[in-house]
Scaffold this motif. Sequence first.
Motif, mmCIF file in Angstrom:
data_model
loop_
_atom_site.group_PDB
_atom_site.id
_atom_site.type_symbol
_atom_site.label_atom_id
_atom_site.label_comp_id
_atom_site.label_asym_id
_atom_site.label_seq_id
_atom_site.Cartn_x
_atom_site.Cartn_y
_atom_site.Cartn_z
ATOM 1 N N SER A 289 51.842 54.766 75.616
ATOM 2 C CA SER A 289 52.615 53.889 74.836
ATOM 3 C C SER A 289 51.778 52.931 74.058
ATOM 4 C CB SER A 289 53.942 53.371 75.388
ATOM 5 O OG SER A 289 53.695 52.472 76.250
ATOM 6 N N TYR A 290 52.275 52.509 72.770
ATOM 7 C CA TYR A 290 51.374 51.508 72.018
ATOM 8 C C TYR A 290 51.335 50.136 72.789
ATOM 9 C CZ TYR A 290 50.128 48.511 68.165
ATOM 10 O OH TYR A 290 49.525 47.542 67.401
ATOM 11 N N THR B 215 53.969 49.519 63.843
ATOM 12 C CA THR B 215 53.569 50.387 64.842
ATOM 13 C C THR B 215 53.815 50.216 66.354
ATOM 14 O OG1 THR B 215 51.320 50.415 63.802
ATOM 15 C CG2 THR B 215 51.523 51.281 65.748
ATOM 16 N N GLU C 94 55.436 53.470 67.735
ATOM 17 C CA GLU C 94 54.788 54.084 68.774
ATOM 18 C C GLU C 94 54.795 53.364 69.953
ATOM 19 O OE1 GLU C 94 50.570 54.695 67.609
ATOM 20 O OE2 GLU C 94 51.174 55.269 65.568
ATOM 21 N N ASP D 58 56.231 60.663 65.005
ATOM 22 C CA ASP D 58 55.114 59.999 65.782
ATOM 23 C C ASP D 58 56.016 59.476 67.029
ATOM 24 O OD1 ASP D 58 53.010 60.720 64.601
ATOM 25 O OD2 ASP D 58 52.770 58.960 63.357
ATOM 26 N N THR E 22 57.619 58.960 70.664
ATOM 27 C CA THR E 22 57.528 59.775 71.726
ATOM 28 C C THR E 22 59.009 60.180 72.407
ATOM 29 O OG1 THR E 22 55.610 59.032 72.627
ATOM 30 C CG2 THR E 22 56.769 59.931 74.176
#
Length: 335
Positions: free
Chosen positions: A233-234, A245, A249, A297, A299
């Motif tokens: 994960s971001y 983002t 993400e 994008d 998850t």
Amino acid sequence: MASLAIFWWAAVWSVHLSYWLTAAAMLLISLFTLRAFVLMHECGHGSLFRTQSLNRTCGFFLGVVSGMPQYVWSQHHNFHHVNNGNWEKYRGLYTTLSVDEYAALTNSQQRIYRTKCSIATAPFAGLIYVIFNPRFTWLKGSISMAGHIVKGKIARPSLSIKAHAASFETPYWKSGREYWHMFWNNVVLLSIWALMCWAVGTAVFFTIYLISASLAGAAGIILFTVQHNFEHSYASAGESWDYETGAIEGSSFLILPRWVNWFTANIAYHHVHHLSAKIPNYRLIACHNEYRDLFTDVTRVKLVQIRNALKYILWDTRARRIISVAEYELRGHAA
């Protein structure tokens, strides 16, 4: 509220009849308490009702039900929303360690950290989070404030008690408004505890209450953790962090059964929630479906994958993502 009252009655009534019935009632109490917590969270965002007064009033009572001073909690939670994905500023409920911080620990400290973040200790963490901490921090802070006021009055008797209280600083609250929300949350909740002990007996009440609250807290902690800690994960730092983002993400989409989505007020659609916290829970699914092309994008984490997602407990500051201890160790051996 009515459902909780019914299942509390069922749990108390069944104690001398069947422990299996009591256990079933406690499980349902836990689920409805979890729903109360998520709806309390929504009141903090001002999204459950159209008016702020209704959100504040309902949020306060939902906070009593879930054991959390709603206004104070919502201030901390809003900080998370403003900085979602910026792990330099917010590390989650478990204070996720960076790989360098983890490497600096001794073997026993690393083992303790892994245990703390495991699913097995989640009920204990839930009990600390929703029952112990809100009471302990209020009492500790209040005692410190009283001492500060007494010392201030001795040193400067001409100043009012209110002025001495205003000069008191603590990490537990940041304003008089936060303190009074904590005060009334605890006064109402502790009064309910006393009333329930008188009505059904101390042992019966606290057995049912502590177990059901621990399970509800555990579910909430697990739910929140896997919405931000999952495979790669971001996880950026301040200088390169991007809000959108982080939402796309750095927030997962939990694929849950409908009944679980109901008890969690659709918070599984967390990517939508982080793009706009003002969207009420009953609109999250429609928003996701309408703009699904924007979420390719994001998850997806299925119910059976939650246990594995909880293994991602380290922040790789160089790769700007969350990794597992196994991945960290594999890289270490490879190096």
